[in-house]
Design a protein around this motif. Sequence first.
Motif, PDB file in Angstrom:
ATOM      1  N   LEU A 248       0.832  -1.196   0.000  1.00  0.00           N
ATOM      2  CA  LEU A 248       0.000   0.000   0.000  1.00  0.00           C
ATOM      3  C   LEU A 248       0.872   1.254   0.000  1.00  0.00           C
ATOM      4  O   LEU A 248       1.983   1.269   0.523  1.00  0.00           O
ATOM      5  N   TYR A 249       0.337   2.327  -0.598  1.00  0.00           N
ATOM      6  CA  TYR A 249       1.080   3.594  -0.647  1.00  0.00           C
ATOM      7  C   TYR A 249       1.032   4.263   0.725  1.00  0.00           C
ATOM      8  O   TYR A 249      -0.030   4.378   1.336  1.00  0.00           O
ATOM      9  N   GLN A 250       2.186   4.718   1.173  1.00  0.00           N
ATOM     10  CA  GLN A 250       2.288   5.320   2.495  1.00  0.00           C
ATOM     11  C   GLN A 250       1.937   6.810   2.455  1.00  0.00           C
ATOM     12  O   GLN A 250       2.151   7.478   1.442  1.00  0.00           O
ATOM     13  N   PRO A 251       1.379   7.345   3.534  1.00  0.00           N
ATOM     14  CA  PRO A 251       1.094   8.784   3.582  1.00  0.00           C
ATOM     15  C   PRO A 251       2.363   9.606   3.385  1.00  0.00           C
ATOM     16  O   PRO A 251       3.453   9.202   3.798  1.00  0.00           O
ATOM     17  N   TYR A 252       2.202  10.743   2.743  1.00  0.00           N
ATOM     18  CA  TYR A 252       3.328  11.655   2.603  1.00  0.00           C
ATOM     19  C   TYR A 252       3.699  12.227   3.971  1.00  0.00           C
ATOM     20  O   TYR A 252       2.833  12.461   4.821  1.00  0.00           O
ATOM     21  N   VAL A 253       4.972  12.466   4.166  1.00  0.00           N
ATOM     22  CA  VAL A 253       5.462  13.131   5.378  1.00  0.00           C
ATOM     23  C   VAL A 253       5.930  14.518   4.952  1.00  0.00           C
ATOM     24  O   VAL A 253       6.817  14.655   4.107  1.00  0.00           O
ATOM     25  N   TYR A 254       5.297  15.542   5.531  1.00  0.00           N
ATOM     26  CA  TYR A 254       5.511  16.904   5.074  1.00  0.00           C
ATOM     27  C   TYR A 254       6.366  17.723   6.036  1.00  0.00           C
ATOM     28  O   TYR A 254       6.399  17.488   7.233  1.00  0.00           O
ATOM     29  N   ARG A 255       6.990  18.720   5.476  1.00  0.00           N
ATOM     30  CA  ARG A 255       7.399  19.913   6.214  1.00  0.00           C
ATOM     31  C   ARG A 255       6.776  21.081   5.457  1.00  0.00           C
ATOM     32  O   ARG A 255       6.407  20.947   4.286  1.00  0.00           O
ATOM     33  N   ILE A 286      -1.066  23.991  -7.091  1.00  0.00           N
ATOM     34  CA  ILE A 286      -0.263  24.903  -7.910  1.00  0.00           C
ATOM     35  C   ILE A 286      -0.613  24.667  -9.371  1.00  0.00           C
ATOM     36  O   ILE A 286      -0.619  23.539  -9.848  1.00  0.00           O
ATOM     37  N   GLN A 287      -0.880  25.746 -10.112  1.00  0.00           N
ATOM     38  CA  GLN A 287      -1.369  25.607 -11.481  1.00  0.00           C
ATOM     39  C   GLN A 287      -0.431  26.148 -12.557  1.00  0.00           C
ATOM     40  O   GLN A 287      -0.699  25.966 -13.745  1.00  0.00           O
ATOM     41  N   ASP A 288       0.646  26.802 -12.172  1.00  0.00           N
ATOM     42  CA  ASP A 288       1.529  27.376 -13.194  1.00  0.00           C
ATOM     43  C   ASP A 288       2.967  27.338 -12.702  1.00  0.00           C
ATOM     44  O   ASP A 288       3.240  26.947 -11.559  1.00  0.00           O
ATOM     45  N   ASP A 289       3.881  27.780 -13.553  1.00  0.00           N
ATOM     46  CA  ASP A 289       5.301  27.751 -13.190  1.00  0.00           C
ATOM     47  C   ASP A 289       5.670  28.835 -12.189  1.00  0.00           C
ATOM     48  O   ASP A 289       6.762  28.807 -11.612  1.00  0.00           O
ATOM     49  N   ASP A 290       4.783  29.805 -12.025  1.00  0.00           N
ATOM     50  CA  ASP A 290       5.046  30.859 -11.043  1.00  0.00           C
ATOM     51  C   ASP A 290       3.734  31.249 -10.378  1.00  0.00           C
ATOM     52  O   ASP A 290       2.667  30.793 -10.764  1.00  0.00           O
ATOM     53  N   ILE A 291       3.838  32.099  -9.363  1.00  0.00           N
ATOM     54  CA  ILE A 291       2.639  32.546  -8.651  1.00  0.00           C
ATOM     55  C   ILE A 291       2.784  34.015  -8.299  1.00  0.00           C
ATOM     56  O   ILE A 291       3.873  34.482  -7.921  1.00  0.00           O
ATOM     57  N   ARG A 292       1.707  34.740  -8.456  1.00  0.00           N
ATOM     58  CA  ARG A 292       1.678  36.161  -8.100  1.00  0.00           C
ATOM     59  C   ARG A 292       1.003  36.305  -6.752  1.00  0.00           C
ATOM     60  O   ARG A 292      -0.129  35.844  -6.567  1.00  0.00           O
ATOM     61  N   ILE A 293       1.659  36.943  -5.823  1.00  0.00           N
ATOM     62  CA  ILE A 293       1.136  37.068  -4.461  1.00  0.00           C
ATOM     63  C   ILE A 293       1.020  38.543  -4.114  1.00  0.00           C
ATOM     64  O   ILE A 293       2.000  39.299  -4.195  1.00  0.00           O
ATOM     65  N   GLY A 294      -0.166  38.962  -3.733  1.00  0.00           N
ATOM     66  CA  GLY A 294      -0.397  40.349  -3.392  1.00  0.00           C
ATOM     67  C   GLY A 294      -0.015  40.666  -1.949  1.00  0.00           C
ATOM     68  O   GLY A 294       0.353  39.780  -1.173  1.00  0.00           O
ATOM     69  N   ARG A 295      -0.138  41.911  -1.615  1.00  0.00           N
ATOM     70  CA  ARG A 295       0.154  42.362  -0.259  1.00  0.00           C
ATOM     71  C   ARG A 295      -0.812  41.694   0.732  1.00  0.00           C
ATOM     72  O   ARG A 295      -1.986  41.536   0.459  1.00  0.00           O
ATOM     73  N   ASN A 296      -0.250  41.271   1.852  1.00  0.00           N
ATOM     74  CA  ASN A 296      -0.987  40.610   2.926  1.00  0.00           C
ATOM     75  C   ASN A 296      -1.507  39.221   2.539  1.00  0.00           C
ATOM     76  O   ASN A 296      -2.324  38.643   3.255  1.00  0.00           O
ATOM     77  N   GLU A 297      -1.038  38.699   1.414  1.00  0.00           N
ATOM     78  CA  GLU A 297      -1.396  37.341   1.029  1.00  0.00           C
ATOM     79  C   GLU A 297      -0.229  36.398   1.312  1.00  0.00           C
ATOM     80  O   GLU A 297       0.928  36.821   1.344  1.00  0.00           O
ATOM     81  N   TYR A 298      -0.537  35.144   1.506  1.00  0.00           N
ATOM     82  CA  TYR A 298       0.515  34.142   1.678  1.00  0.00           C
ATOM     83  C   TYR A 298      -0.031  32.767   1.342  1.00  0.00           C
ATOM     84  O   TYR A 298      -1.246  32.551   1.317  1.00  0.00           O
ATOM     85  N   TYR A 299       0.871  31.838   1.077  1.00  0.00           N
ATOM     86  CA  TYR A 299       0.502  30.453   0.810  1.00  0.00           C
ATOM     87  C   TYR A 299       1.413  29.534   1.611  1.00  0.00           C
ATOM     88  O   TYR A 299       2.603  29.825   1.776  1.00  0.00           O
ATOM     89  N   VAL A 300       0.825  28.443   2.110  1.00  0.00           N
ATOM     90  CA  VAL A 300       1.609  27.417   2.816  1.00  0.00           C
ATOM     91  C   VAL A 300       1.909  26.312   1.827  1.00  0.00           C
ATOM     92  O   VAL A 300       0.989  25.708   1.252  1.00  0.00           O
ATOM     93  N   VAL A 301       3.187  26.035   1.656  1.00  0.00           N
ATOM     94  CA  VAL A 301       3.648  25.044   0.683  1.00  0.00           C
ATOM     95  C   VAL A 301       4.085  23.790   1.427  1.00  0.00           C
ATOM     96  O   VAL A 301       4.764  23.855   2.459  1.00  0.00           O
ATOM     97  N   SER A 302       3.672  22.625   0.927  1.00  0.00           N
ATOM     98  CA  SER A 302       4.079  21.338   1.501  1.00  0.00           C
ATOM     99  C   SER A 302       5.327  20.849   0.778  1.00  0.00           C
ATOM    100  O   SER A 302       5.391  20.845  -0.449  1.00  0.00           O
ATOM    101  N   LEU A 303       6.301  20.424   1.560  1.00  0.00           N
ATOM    102  CA  LEU A 303       7.557  19.904   1.026  1.00  0.00           C
ATOM    103  C   LEU A 303       7.843  18.545   1.643  1.00  0.00           C
ATOM    104  O   LEU A 303       7.433  18.268   2.776  1.00  0.00           O
ATOM    105  N   PRO A 304       8.533  17.668   0.912  1.00  0.00           N
ATOM    106  CA  PRO A 304       8.875  16.381   1.506  1.00  0.00           C
ATOM    107  C   PRO A 304       9.823  16.553   2.675  1.00  0.00           C
ATOM    108  O   PRO A 304      10.778  17.315   2.600  1.00  0.00           O
ATOM    109  N   ASP A 305       9.514  15.846   3.763  1.00  0.00           N
ATOM    110  CA  ASP A 305      10.340  15.929   4.955  1.00  0.00           C
ATOM    111  C   ASP A 305      11.404  14.851   4.889  1.00  0.00           C
ATOM    112  O   ASP A 305      11.144  13.677   5.117  1.00  0.00           O
ATOM    113  N   GLY A 306      12.628  15.277   4.579  1.00  0.00           N
ATOM    114  CA  GLY A 306      13.725  14.322   4.434  1.00  0.00           C
ATOM    115  C   GLY A 306      14.126  13.675   5.739  1.00  0.00           C
ATOM    116  O   GLY A 306      14.843  12.655   5.752  1.00  0.00           O
ATOM    117  N   ASN A 307      13.652  14.195   6.874  1.00  0.00           N
ATOM    118  CA  ASN A 307      14.009  13.646   8.163  1.00  0.00           C
ATOM    119  C   ASN A 307      13.069  12.511   8.584  1.00  0.00           C
ATOM    120  O   ASN A 307      13.296  11.924   9.628  1.00  0.00           O
TER     121      ASN A 307
END
Length: 307
Positions: A248-255, A286-307
């Motif tokens: 079975l596929y294991q859950p992703y581990v994020y940072r 994520i839908q494109d190669d880049d992202i435009r972020i306005g003032r007071n905006e932010y996004y939380v990005v999930s990354l693989p946790d190598g630890n």
Amino acid sequence: MTDSKFALYISVASLVTFLIVAFLGNQNTPETHKPVMEPSDPIAFTNAKTIPLPDRIDLAGEEAPLEIDDVKERLDKELHINSYWHNNTIFLFKRANRWFPVIEAILEKNGIPDDFKYLALIESGLENVDSYAGAAGFWQILKSTGREYGLEINRDVDERYHPVKSTEAACQYLKRSYDKFGNWTLVAASYNRGMRGMQNALDHQKVDNYYDLKLNDETSRYVFRILAIKQIFESPSDYGLNIDKEHLYQPYVYRYDTIRNSTDWVEYAKEKKTTYKTLRIYNPWIQDDDIRIGRNEYYVVSLPDGN
């Protein structure tokens, strides 16, 4: 002998010779050249067996009335389809092992019965697919519905593909539907037909439950597809499926990382010691190669946790 009679003699002799050679050649054909399975072979289909139905089955505690012939037969059909569609059903188990823990926690937090995780499973197979009607993601949400329930959908971002945010949006719909119908089976059917469509059908046919409705083929099968997958998941060996947990596929581990400025995703992935491909796998919203972020905006990005 005249020339015409001689020519006829030669033609007949050649035809007889050809037929003799062809007959002998067929007699000497090795066994391995014969068809593997003759249509009349009585052994060919001995591995396919009818599947007994459960004595009872329910969706979110609401029991299906199996004493009604067409109800029993519709469940029977979906159990056989999913039991013998081995390659598809096995991969449902594999992906569910990765994503059910995420979905189950959100359903519980929102007071939605756990059985509704199977709704996401039959909608998309827990793949971020697009439908011909324009629905997308695990929960197959339309753009208009997604925006109505607070999802961001634009050139840069489509949160219908976000496993957490799309599940939250689906929960909002399910809660609103339950407030309307007070019945989880009708809630499940309304996810396919729409709340207005279900109410119109109930009013027109003067009944008060899903199992008494005459519906289009897709909605008529919809609840039974959920019930069948639930039954198979709860007792896979009863349906000929030997599920090895190691496969079975294991859950992703994020940072996680918070970004507050417009970003080139390819460069960002390189900076974070990963690849653009991996970044998109962990962040399908994520839908494109880049992202435009306005003032007071932010996004939380999930990354693989190598630890």
